[in-house]
Design a protein around this motif. Sequence first.
Motif, mmCIF file in Angstrom:
data_model
loop_
_atom_site.group_PDB
_atom_site.id
_atom_site.type_symbol
_atom_site.label_atom_id
_atom_site.label_comp_id
_atom_site.label_asym_id
_atom_site.label_seq_id
_atom_site.Cartn_x
_atom_site.Cartn_y
_atom_site.Cartn_z
ATOM 1 N N UNK A 49 -1.707 5.880 12.777
ATOM 2 C CA UNK A 49 -0.643 6.273 12.188
ATOM 3 C C UNK A 49 0.909 4.891 11.995
ATOM 4 N N UNK A 50 -0.338 4.005 11.205
ATOM 5 C CA UNK A 50 0.252 2.822 10.187
ATOM 6 C C UNK A 50 0.508 3.290 8.944
ATOM 7 N N UNK A 51 1.864 3.033 8.423
ATOM 8 C CA UNK A 51 2.631 3.286 7.519
ATOM 9 C C UNK A 51 1.074 2.787 5.855
ATOM 10 N N UNK A 52 0.773 1.883 5.819
ATOM 11 C CA UNK A 52 -0.240 1.565 4.931
ATOM 12 C C UNK A 52 -1.736 2.295 4.830
ATOM 13 N N UNK A 53 -1.874 2.987 6.453
ATOM 14 C CA UNK A 53 -3.091 4.045 6.045
ATOM 15 C C UNK A 53 -2.644 4.662 5.808
ATOM 16 N N UNK A 54 -2.053 5.384 6.641
ATOM 17 C CA UNK A 54 -1.194 7.262 6.140
ATOM 18 C C UNK A 54 -0.829 7.390 4.763
ATOM 19 N N UNK A 55 -0.245 6.242 4.035
ATOM 20 C CA UNK A 55 0.160 6.045 2.430
ATOM 21 C C UNK A 55 -1.562 5.907 1.373
ATOM 22 N N UNK A 56 -2.121 5.076 1.957
ATOM 23 C CA UNK A 56 -3.560 4.751 1.267
ATOM 24 C C UNK A 56 -4.717 5.732 1.663
ATOM 25 N N UNK A 57 -4.430 6.982 2.898
ATOM 26 C CA UNK A 57 -5.256 8.626 2.426
ATOM 27 C C UNK A 57 -4.406 9.306 1.476
ATOM 28 N N UNK A 58 -3.224 9.143 1.509
ATOM 29 C CA UNK A 58 -2.566 10.546 1.006
ATOM 30 C C UNK A 58 -3.312 10.316 -0.841
ATOM 31 N N UNK A 59 -3.057 8.542 -0.790
ATOM 32 C CA UNK A 59 -2.820 8.409 -1.784
ATOM 33 C C UNK A 59 -5.330 8.850 -2.389
ATOM 34 N N UNK A 60 -6.127 8.712 -2.083
ATOM 35 C CA UNK A 60 -7.152 8.656 -2.111
ATOM 36 C C UNK A 60 -6.956 10.174 -2.346
ATOM 37 N N UNK A 61 -6.876 11.277 -1.273
ATOM 38 C CA UNK A 61 -6.187 12.512 -1.759
ATOM 39 C C UNK A 61 -6.326 13.708 -2.775
ATOM 40 N N UNK B 156 -8.833 0.709 -0.182
ATOM 41 C CA UNK B 156 -9.011 2.456 -0.039
ATOM 42 C C UNK B 156 -9.577 2.595 1.070
ATOM 43 N N UNK B 157 -10.120 1.991 1.442
ATOM 44 C CA UNK B 157 -11.040 1.905 3.156
ATOM 45 C C UNK B 157 -9.667 1.525 3.878
ATOM 46 N N UNK B 158 -9.355 0.510 3.866
ATOM 47 C CA UNK B 158 -8.113 0.434 5.080
ATOM 48 C C UNK B 158 -8.751 -0.106 6.234
ATOM 49 N N UNK B 159 -9.903 -1.052 6.009
ATOM 50 C CA UNK B 159 -10.779 -1.470 6.511
ATOM 51 C C UNK B 159 -11.401 -0.220 8.161
ATOM 52 N N UNK B 160 -11.501 0.885 7.001
ATOM 53 C CA UNK B 160 -12.047 2.338 7.792
ATOM 54 C C UNK B 160 -11.276 2.808 8.888
ATOM 55 N N UNK B 161 -10.315 2.007 8.450
ATOM 56 C CA UNK B 161 -8.751 3.075 9.368
ATOM 57 C C UNK B 161 -8.617 5.001 8.617
ATOM 58 N N UNK C 209 1.078 4.686 -5.074
ATOM 59 C CA UNK C 209 1.131 6.403 -4.980
ATOM 60 C C UNK C 209 1.931 6.216 -6.892
ATOM 61 N N UNK C 210 3.471 5.251 -6.154
ATOM 62 C CA UNK C 210 4.156 5.573 -7.092
ATOM 63 C C UNK C 210 3.433 4.676 -8.671
ATOM 64 N N UNK C 211 2.775 3.876 -7.993
ATOM 65 C CA UNK C 211 2.792 2.641 -9.187
ATOM 66 C C UNK C 211 1.475 3.721 -9.877
ATOM 67 N N UNK C 212 0.505 4.527 -9.310
ATOM 68 C CA UNK C 212 0.069 5.514 -9.699
ATOM 69 C C UNK C 212 0.358 5.970 -11.296
ATOM 70 N N UNK C 213 1.621 6.794 -10.372
ATOM 71 C CA UNK C 213 2.804 7.829 -11.719
ATOM 72 C C UNK C 213 3.225 6.965 -12.231
ATOM 73 N N UNK C 214 3.593 5.603 -12.014
ATOM 74 C CA UNK C 214 3.998 4.521 -13.247
ATOM 75 C C UNK C 214 3.063 4.529 -14.578
ATOM 76 N N UNK C 215 1.963 3.818 -13.897
ATOM 77 C CA UNK C 215 0.939 3.258 -14.501
ATOM 78 C C UNK C 215 0.451 4.485 -16.023
ATOM 79 N N UNK C 216 0.141 5.978 -15.057
ATOM 80 C CA UNK C 216 -0.956 7.051 -15.664
ATOM 81 C C UNK C 216 -0.213 6.637 -17.314
ATOM 82 N N UNK D 149 0.925 -0.817 -0.286
ATOM 83 C CA UNK D 149 -0.024 -0.467 -0.377
ATOM 84 C C UNK D 149 1.079 1.348 -0.348
ATOM 85 N N UNK D 150 2.009 1.191 0.421
ATOM 86 C CA UNK D 150 2.857 2.503 0.686
ATOM 87 C C UNK D 150 3.341 3.278 -0.644
ATOM 88 N N UNK D 151 3.324 1.765 -1.585
ATOM 89 C CA UNK D 151 4.270 2.532 -2.838
ATOM 90 C C UNK D 151 2.168 2.245 -3.765
#
Length: 252
Positions: free
Chosen positions: A208-220, A196-201, A175-182, A171-173
């Motif tokens: 401060x779970x790295x996956x949750x933080x990364x997915x939240x930033x990616x959703x934004x 993308x909801x990370x079990x509601x987190x 954003x990188x995957x999206x940038x490479x895919x786009x 999950x922490x990657x």
Amino acid sequence: MAKSPAQKIREVATTGVGTLRREGAKNGKGLKSAYLADPIHSYLTEHSSPPDPILDALSAVTATLPEAEMQVPAEQGTFLTILTASIAPRRAVEIGTFTGYSALCIARGLPPGGRLLCLDISAEWTSIARQYWARAGVSDHIDLALGPAADSLGMLPEEPTFDLAFIDADKTSYRRYYELLFPRMNPNGVIIVDNVLQYGHVVRSHSDNPAVVAVKQFNELLAGDSRVQVVMLPIADGLTIVRKLPSPRTPV
Ligand SMILES: C[S@@+](CC[C@H](N)C(=O)[O-])C[C@H]1O[C@@H](n2cnc3c(N)ncnc32)[C@H](O)[C@@H]1O
């Protein structure tokens, strides 16, 4: 004691998401169905096309692994097949293949001549995938590249190639995957993003779970990207469907 390659891969592959998924399972919601009460989830699956015996057999083998919860649930697999068949991609790519369930579902929706490129770092897990793809008769439509997905994507020509992409790896990657895919997506190409909801987190402010933080930033990031049209669906652990607009700011 030194860790084996398989142990290291497991650590990388499950960092940050395992705990959350197990929480979802502990809450009695079953694998990746965190947002539905059990009776509704049962009703929903009873009124959807069931998986066939090959998918069931693959699920049964995967269920013997400690990481079994990483597999997409049956209803998500059916959704992937229907969506793929509707889009009829000439080329599709999956980032995060594991034991091959979602890839098999995507492959089954491909048009004649369509191809699916699967990217994963685990030779062990994808060896199971290969067996079940062969049993299902879809092996000839799938190319598997082993190694870090960002490296594999980066080696592809930077030109519109894919009509469909499914992101379901670390999950922490995302954003990188999206940038490479786009740049590699055709106009109107569709990127599907899992968990993308990370079990509601994502709506709990203090995680401060790295996956949750990364997915939240990616959703934004996606919500503010004028190059795409986005819808987030409460299937499984949340699925975002991203359409690359033919030209920016032309939503229809
Ligand atoms: C959630 S599982 C994928 C589940 C799969 N879509 C399915 O339906 O069974 C995540 C996968 O991503 C892979 N993965 C993790 N980090 C990766 C990386 N950096 N590059 C490529 N694959 C990676 C793992 O090996 C694992 O198989």
